[in-house]
Enzyme design. Structure first.
Site, PDB file in Angstrom:
ATOM      1  CD  GLU A   1      -2.843  -0.482   2.616  1.00 20.18           C
ATOM      2  OE1 GLU A   1      -3.479  -1.477   2.928  1.00 20.18           O
ATOM      3  OE2 GLU A   1      -2.691   0.508   3.364  1.00 20.18           O
TER       4      GLU A   1
ATOM      5  CG  HIS B   1       6.160  21.877   6.814  1.00 17.14           C
ATOM      6  ND1 HIS B   1       5.665  22.101   5.551  1.00 17.14           N
ATOM      7  CD2 HIS B   1       5.968  23.019   7.502  1.00 17.14           C
ATOM      8  CE1 HIS B   1       5.204  23.351   5.490  1.00 17.14           C
ATOM      9  NE2 HIS B   1       5.379  23.920   6.668  1.00 17.14           N
TER      10      HIS B   1
END
Lengths: 287, 389
Positions: free
Chosen positions: A207, A245
């Site tokens: 995945e 971030h």
């Protein structure tokens, strides 16, 4: 031969009296799995589905030989249950529970490093060696004994991979689970399939996110000789909504489906771009 | 679960991490009163939405007179803000954070997160904080320091020293930095956070460290044991369909395409989107109804997709495991009775009792076409969506 479990595996079920535990224990018994005891704190001394129930795992160990335990305990208490099984070093611990707080799993992963116990999951379908032993929530009926080993991060995708390999059948199927912090990874599973005589082809279903597939690819280059077919889910997924971030910094922009495909292809893996391609790729290798 | 900057800063303040002097302005507050009470000569008005990139999108405004402050508050309040990280509809601004500006000498980046690779809590720091931190991480990774923190030992002095190595702090600043990092770590553990990011952590012209912006994310799976954190949730920042999905315990993400997807299992849901895209279509959503789905959940899923006006056809892809396909097929028929769906529905049932399931759906409802294979299903759903638009 098979991987991790076979017809002799004796199984404990933690959380046996809950509705999920009850249902899947019955399914497991019907399949022929040797489930021999259960644990539910407070219900020790009773029987459930004709099996003895204990208050603690340690009491079980005084009365039974246990090779594997399966955990259906609710998320808030599941890490506790895993640690209780690690304490007595049950060789294989399969945790089905989904939704465990991730910070609960950090100490579990630390303690597993110093233990001989292996953990599959959490948030996974479990492990099955068709016609011998089923530990978990996968539907037994779709499997057939054969020579394809399957390892996957996702539950239902594992089932589709099983369906795609129904011509040849499966040696063992392992759903390692999709949580950020989990037990067995691709590399350990690939190692076991490589050494398993019953396995001729390995199907690896990955995945997007994380770098487990990239690490597996690196490992395959030097340590796996058996043919591998791989599909990675999520090529079409848009970048997830995120704030901050830190995630991007730590992943360095890695973890896309394309990165994973590239890494696997460089390692000689037969990659397929849709689920429906697994069957054809496996058939090609095995004929 | 994300929270707003002002909420994050309040938490930092509770943990004795210095933040700028600020006041929160919410809808319904009196501008006159607010401005009269907030002294000073200049202010920064910051839109509180669950997204980054606010500055570039015009969501952070300066004011140099009280009159200007009123205007800026008025300009942002009650509007929506579209940033690089939001969708085209943007997010509503219901709260403003009005702050006293600080004199920035230097900007540091500092964060804590759960790192899946090391299976530990990781702290990250850089001397080059600010909005370009991701670029810096990519082009000059040596400017980023990170360190894993072992849960048994907890945060130690050496973690702080390692991270501060390239930050050029003097002795007094290092002392403040260590205090901030240690307090952040305590907050991280106390609240089951998955991210705490202070960016920038500034050194002001009086040499003190100050958290100028903060972002936090908390583990949804752990909210049950953090009632206070859970109460900070602002549902106005979520897509209404996604919110409705969550109430029904459905895992839904809105996308831009026209083919609605109803799938059991997150992996299979992604794989179904891949398949649609691979065959030239665009999925309208990601929707996982759960590994062991029921007819009732399929009904709820149909109801969700009806709310999305861009959906032109629906592809139901269910792999029957423990739940048998014949039961799901009955559920789908019932769902069509109970909902006001008028769109074509392509159904693929695989796994346990798939043949019986298909038989049940055969010629039962004009909207339904049952298929027996993945690619066939995706292609048909795309074709039907095309015919509808």
């Amino acid at each position: 031969m098979s991987v991790l479990i076979d017809e002799h595996t004796q199984i404990l079920c933690q959380g046996i009296t809950g509705s999920v535990g009850t249902f899947h224990t019955q399914q497991g018994l019907d399949y022929g799995s040797k489930i021999v005891a259960g644990v539910t704190p407070g219900k020790g001394g009773s029987t459930h589905l004709d099996l003895p129930v204990y208050n603690t795992v340690s009491e079980v160990m005084q009365n039974h030989e246990i090779d594997a335990t399966v955990i259906y305990v609710p998320a808030a208490f599941a890490a506790d249950a895993i640690l209780e099984a690690v304490e007595v070093e049950i060789p294989l611990i399969v945790c089905i529970t989904e939704g465990i707080p991730v910070q609960d799993m950090i100490p579990v992963s630390d303690i597993l490093k110093t233990s001989s116990s292996l953990l599959i999951g959490p948030n996974c379908p479990g492990i099955i060696t068709p016609d011998q032993c089923k530990i978990g929530i996968m539907p037994g009926s779709i499997h057939k004994a054969g020579n394809v080993g399957i390892v996957s991060r996702s539950g239902t995708l594992t089932y589709v991979a099983v369906d795609q390999t129904c011509d040849h059948g499966q040696s063992t199927c392992i759903g390692i689970g999709g949580d950020p912090i989990h037990g067995l990874d691709f590399i350990e599973c690939l190692t076991m399939f490589e050494h398993d005589r019953a396995t001729e082809v390995i199907v690896l279903v990955g995945e997007i996110g994380g770098t487990a597939e990239e690490e597996a690819a690196e490992f395959i280059q030097t340590a796996v000789n058996k043919p591998i077919v791989s599909y990675i889910a999520g090529a079409s997924a848009p970048p997830g909504k995120r704030m901050g971030h830190a995630g991007a910094i730590i992943s360095g922009g890695k973890g896309t489906a394309e990165d994973k495909y590239k890494a696997l292809e460089n390692a000689g893996v037969h990659t397929v771009r849709t689920l429906a391609g697994i069957s054809e790729a496996v058939n090609k290798i095995l004929t | 679960m994300y929270i707003h900057e002002y909420q994050s800063k309040r938490l930092l303040h509770t943990y004795e991490i210095p933040i700028p002097r600020s006041e929160v302005f919410t809808q319904g507050d009196s501008i006159e009163k607010f401005v009269a009470n907030f002294g000073g000569e200049s202010w920064i008005v910051k839109a509180q939405i669950h997204s980054g990139g606010r500055g570039k999108a015009g969501g952070i405004l300066w004011a140099h007179t009280k009159e200007e402050l009123k205007q800026q508050i008025d300009k942002l309040m009650g509007t929506t803000l579209v940033t690089k990280q939001t969708d085209a509809a943007g997010l509503p601004i219901n709260t403003l954070l009005v702050e006293k500006p600080a004199n920035i000498k230097h900007e540091i980046y500092l964060s804590l997160l759960v790192d899946r690779a090391s299976k530990k809590i990781t702290a990250i720091a850089s001397a080059e904080g600010g909005i370009n931190i991701e670029e810096i991480a990519e082009t000059s990774p040596e400017k980023i320091s990170s360190v894993n923190i072992h849960k048994t030992s907890g945060i130690q002095g050496y973690h702080c020293r390692l991270l501060a190595q390239n930050l050029n702090l003097n002795k007094a600043q290092f002392k403040q930095f260590s205090h901030i990092l240690k307090q952040m770590y305590t907050l991280f553990l106390d609240s089951d956070a998955s991210l705490i990011e202070i960016n920038p952590l500034i050194i002001s012209d009086d040499e003190s460290l100050l958290a100028l912006d903060a972002k936090m994310n908390f583990d949804d799976n752990a909210l049950f044991r953090h009632k206070k954190i859970a109460s900070l949730k602002d549902t106005s920042q979520e897509n209404p369909i996604e919110l409705k999905a969550k109430q029904h315990d459905l895992n839904y993400v809105k996308l831009d395409g026209s083919i609605g997807c109803i799938v059991n299992g997150a992996g299979l849901a992604m794989a179904t989107m891949d398949l649609i895209k691979h065959n030239g279509g665009e999925p309208a959503n990601f929707l996982d109804v759960g590994g062991n789905t029921t007819g009732q959940r399929v009904t709820q899923a149909f109801n969700l997709l009806i709310d999305d006006k861009s959906v032109r056809s629906i592809f139901v892809n269910i792999f029957g495991g423990i739940v048998r396909c014949d039961v799901i097929a009955e559920g789908i028929l019932q769902a069509l009775e109970e909902t006001e769906l008028t769109l074509p529905v392509v159904v693929l049932l695989q796994g346990t009792n798939s043949e019986q399931g298909k038989e049940i759906l055969k010629n039962k409802h004009k909207l339904i076409t049952a298929v027996s294979e993945l690619t066939e299903g995706a292609k048909l759903a795309i074709e039907k969506a095309g015919a509808q638009s």
